[in-house]
Design a protein around this motif. Sequence first.
Motif, PDB file in Angstrom:
ATOM      1  N   ARG A 186      -2.133   3.228   8.451  1.00  0.00           N
ATOM      2  CA  ARG A 186      -3.357   3.574   7.756  1.00  0.00           C
ATOM      3  C   ARG A 186      -3.992   4.875   8.623  1.00  0.00           C
ATOM      4  O   ARG A 186      -3.928   4.748   9.873  1.00  0.00           O
ATOM      5  N   SER A 202       8.520   8.503   4.069  1.00  0.00           N
ATOM      6  CA  SER A 202       8.813   7.130   4.511  1.00  0.00           C
ATOM      7  C   SER A 202      10.072   7.044   5.033  1.00  0.00           C
ATOM      8  O   SER A 202      11.016   7.835   4.729  1.00  0.00           O
ATOM      9  N   GLN A 236       1.156   6.947   0.394  1.00  0.00           N
ATOM     10  CA  GLN A 236       0.491   5.643   0.547  1.00  0.00           C
ATOM     11  C   GLN A 236      -0.898   5.743  -0.183  1.00  0.00           C
ATOM     12  O   GLN A 236      -1.536   6.797  -0.337  1.00  0.00           O
ATOM     13  N   GLY A 242       0.741  -1.106   0.123  1.00  0.00           N
ATOM     14  CA  GLY A 242      -0.082  -0.095  -0.044  1.00  0.00           C
ATOM     15  C   GLY A 242       0.843   1.279  -0.031  1.00  0.00           C
ATOM     16  O   GLY A 242       0.196   2.276   0.164  1.00  0.00           O
ATOM     17  N   HIS A 243       2.089   1.206  -0.347  1.00  0.00           N
ATOM     18  CA  HIS A 243       2.821   2.330  -0.277  1.00  0.00           C
ATOM     19  C   HIS A 243       3.959   2.512  -1.542  1.00  0.00           C
ATOM     20  O   HIS A 243       4.204   1.323  -2.196  1.00  0.00           O
ATOM     21  N   LYS A 258       7.719   4.810  -2.744  1.00  0.00           N
ATOM     22  CA  LYS A 258       8.606   5.472  -2.106  1.00  0.00           C
ATOM     23  C   LYS A 258       9.903   5.591  -3.048  1.00  0.00           C
ATOM     24  O   LYS A 258      10.107   4.725  -3.757  1.00  0.00           O
ATOM     25  N   THR A 278       1.044   8.645   9.819  1.00  0.00           N
ATOM     26  CA  THR A 278       0.663   8.190   8.458  1.00  0.00           C
ATOM     27  C   THR A 278       1.927   7.982   7.675  1.00  0.00           C
ATOM     28  O   THR A 278       2.030   7.834   6.513  1.00  0.00           O
ATOM     29  N   THR A 336       5.273   5.846   6.378  1.00  0.00           N
ATOM     30  CA  THR A 336       5.301   4.366   5.800  1.00  0.00           C
ATOM     31  C   THR A 336       6.687   4.000   6.258  1.00  0.00           C
ATOM     32  O   THR A 336       7.669   4.877   6.400  1.00  0.00           O
ATOM     33  N   HIS A 344       7.835  -4.234   5.532  1.00  0.00           N
ATOM     34  CA  HIS A 344       7.157  -3.051   5.078  1.00  0.00           C
ATOM     35  C   HIS A 344       5.995  -2.990   5.942  1.00  0.00           C
ATOM     36  O   HIS A 344       5.361  -3.813   6.373  1.00  0.00           O
ATOM     37  N   VAL A 352       2.966   0.016   6.846  1.00  0.00           N
ATOM     38  CA  VAL A 352       1.995   1.336   6.404  1.00  0.00           C
ATOM     39  C   VAL A 352       1.060   1.717   7.609  1.00  0.00           C
ATOM     40  O   VAL A 352       0.448   0.662   8.153  1.00  0.00           O
TER      41      VAL A 352
END
Length: 461
Positions: free
Chosen positions: A327, A147, A205, A94-95, A97, A309, A311, A323, A325
């Motif tokens: 949300r 991130s 994200q 979901g991200h 970078k 928020t 990542t 990894h 994230v």
Amino acid sequence: MRRKHTLNSPLAHGIFPSPTSTTPYWRTELHPLDTYRSTDELPETSDIVIIGAGMTGISIAYHLLLDIPPEAAPSITILEARQVCSGATGRNGGHLKLASWIIKDTLEKWGVDAARDLIKSHIAHIMALKNVIEKEKIDCDFLVTRSFDVFMDSDEARQRELDLRTYKDMGLDELEHVDVLATKYLEAITGFAHSKGSFSVPGAQLWPYKFVTGLLNTFIDRPNVNLQTRTQVTSVSDRHDPDGFFHVETSTRGTTLARKVVFATNAYTAGILPMYHRTIVPVRGTGAHIVPLRTSKDPTPTLRRRVNTCTYNIFHRHGQVDHLVHRPDGGVVIGGAKTLFINDSEQWSGVVDDGSLILPEKVTPYFEGVMTEHFHEWEKSGAKVDRLWTGIMGYTTDGAAHVGHVPGRQDQYVCAGFNGAGMVYIFLTARGVARMISGTDNFEDSGIPRVFKATRERLHG
């Protein structure tokens, strides 16, 4: 381009999507187009057939149709073996970078110019997705953020910082976007405890499934577009017939004809293009969605109680990476846990089964522990995995995607093998492929990173 692994390569004829699959968090709110078929039967002919309805296939179709009036647009049929966005895009982290770890491998394999290409692509994709989401008004929780690459080993953290300085001295000015965080402020800035070093990089994200279905929704009603889900392609002829068509065979729904064919098939490419056997290999990964069962009553200042928020990529010893994230709704999507099964290659290498879980009795407490051990606001949260899934990535032997003309085949194109980092490459790479298909650009002018070029030599490298 990716972490180094030893890959097993299964027989090419077995590389097809599993008929059953685990349900990822991203597929818990299904779109009306999820199992859509534009017509009851397959079209007899199309100008272009795109195989795959994930981020790659849908983005290529979008760019092919962009700014073209319906009467001038090519006819496009999109064939998907399962549901829309049911493959890697619907199962990822979901991200996207600026992936700092890619630079070292790229420099060693292809040099400074190639590294510059990839860095520029990462930065450009963040803004390209922001722009198209705003333009098309796609509701997919998109958020530009920072991130963090966090390193759990002191030696690796020091070496990464030295490497970064070396790269900047080599003229990679694009790395101005990467910040090395001061050790004394690591936890305060990242919110992540017990790391030994960290980089801060541009990132974003989004809800990947909602982006893909939202993009599809912008052109699905055009009369020249036909979507066919639950339609497994089993083979494509390697040359035109006397009438100028390729024959695209499906498992249960017959044959459709196409003047041009696009393989947006990622991990499953070798199932239809056997020449990619041993070149694009399926690799199974695992991810989870975690929720806090209790809200912390810690009366610390707003900084600690705010919704994070950001990542993350978490670098463990021996080259393994998780990894993560945070949300906006307070939950977390996390993936990796490969330290638990890296030595059991039968769990992950050459595997196309995303209908079963990888060691859930070990993976679940591992993911929950990442939250309770490294984030103070989660220490007493009762962190709970409420959804666990698997997904199939397409890894390549040299770490770069294969994009462009299928070697040795006229009017067939491949865009696959993104090594688990597709969202930072796909959308603009898809634009380049669309330009090649329409004849407005060749590969060199398409804006696609040059190391992605599909060649016969890379098939055997």
